[in-house]
Design a protein around this motif. Sequence first.
Motif, PDB file in Angstrom:
ATOM      1  N   HIS A  92     -14.085   2.838   2.380  1.00 11.60           N
ATOM      2  CA  HIS A  92     -12.669   3.187   2.282  1.00 11.60           C
ATOM      3  C   HIS A  92     -12.026   2.368   1.168  1.00 11.60           C
ATOM      4  O   HIS A  92     -12.276   1.165   1.060  1.00 11.60           O
ATOM      5  CB  HIS A  92     -11.918   2.882   3.582  1.00 11.60           C
ATOM      6  N   LEU A  93     -11.198   3.019   0.397  1.00 15.54           N
ATOM      7  CA  LEU A  93     -10.386   2.358  -0.620  1.00 15.54           C
ATOM      8  C   LEU A  93      -9.016   3.017  -0.568  1.00 15.54           C
ATOM      9  O   LEU A  93      -8.912   4.247  -0.653  1.00 15.54           O
ATOM     10  CB  LEU A  93     -11.006   2.527  -2.010  1.00 15.54           C
ATOM     11  N   TYR A  94      -7.986   2.207  -0.414  1.00 10.06           N
ATOM     12  CA  TYR A  94      -6.638   2.755  -0.278  1.00 10.06           C
ATOM     13  C   TYR A  94      -5.627   1.815  -0.913  1.00 10.06           C
ATOM     14  O   TYR A  94      -5.708   0.596  -0.755  1.00 10.06           O
ATOM     15  CB  TYR A  94      -6.283   2.934   1.199  1.00 10.06           C
ATOM     16  N   VAL A  95      -4.682   2.415  -1.617  1.00 12.65           N
ATOM     17  CA  VAL A  95      -3.523   1.693  -2.149  1.00 12.65           C
ATOM     18  C   VAL A  95      -2.285   2.475  -1.727  1.00 12.65           C
ATOM     19  O   VAL A  95      -2.236   3.704  -1.869  1.00 12.65           O
ATOM     20  CB  VAL A  95      -3.590   1.573  -3.689  1.00 12.65           C
ATOM     21  N   ARG A  96      -1.299   1.775  -1.195  1.00 17.23           N
ATOM     22  CA  ARG A  96      -0.058   2.440  -0.792  1.00 17.23           C
ATOM     23  C   ARG A  96       0.533   3.198  -1.983  1.00 17.23           C
ATOM     24  O   ARG A  96       0.496   2.712  -3.115  1.00 17.23           O
ATOM     25  CB  ARG A  96       0.953   1.428  -0.277  1.00 17.23           C
ATOM     26  N   PRO A  97       1.095   4.387  -1.741  1.00 18.45           N
ATOM     27  CA  PRO A  97       1.615   5.201  -2.847  1.00 18.45           C
ATOM     28  C   PRO A  97       2.577   4.450  -3.779  1.00 18.45           C
ATOM     29  O   PRO A  97       2.503   4.603  -4.995  1.00 18.45           O
ATOM     30  CB  PRO A  97       2.310   6.364  -2.135  1.00 18.45           C
ATOM     31  N   ALA A  98       3.457   3.622  -3.238  1.00 14.73           N
ATOM     32  CA  ALA A  98       4.437   2.910  -4.072  1.00 14.73           C
ATOM     33  C   ALA A  98       3.788   1.863  -4.979  1.00 14.73           C
ATOM     34  O   ALA A  98       4.398   1.419  -5.951  1.00 14.73           O
ATOM     35  CB  ALA A  98       5.490   2.243  -3.186  1.00 14.73           C
TER      36      ALA A  98
END
Length: 165
Positions: A92-98
Amino acid sequence: MSTDERIVIEPATIDDVEAVADCWVALAAEQRQHGSRLAADANRTVATETIAHHVVTDGLLVARDEAIQGFVMFHPDDGAYTQTESTGTITHLYVRPAARDEGIGSRLLAAAESELAAAGVSTVAIEVLADNAAAKRLYDRRGYDPHRIELRKRLENDRHSKDDG
């Protein structure tokens, strides 16, 4: 100073589990627009358990300023099959949209690759949904090449047993 310069990439702690679970649920919900079949909220409990496991096994890094802005979850592969080279998987790799488009995803990916290399891994795998062009661009820029393609087909079924006549 850009957002990227204020972000610290560091190992997650047990105190981060709930915040990372929030990110995981957001990731799962977002991936539905790219064809994912994974339910977001319905999987929060199992995701939280998986996140806690990765904290304990040093397989979870977070991008943090005042709050967690993203995460990467990974592990060396130690399956039952003998392989010709050591591999690791970024799950999993995730960055908040903002916080996107600031280099945070690249930094998280590079940090996970570094951790996996330190664990003796020579090849890293990551999955991407075929419809997720932004993720594919990131992985392409980081040198990832297509390796395996999953094909799927929706089956029509009549919900009636053949015994029902």
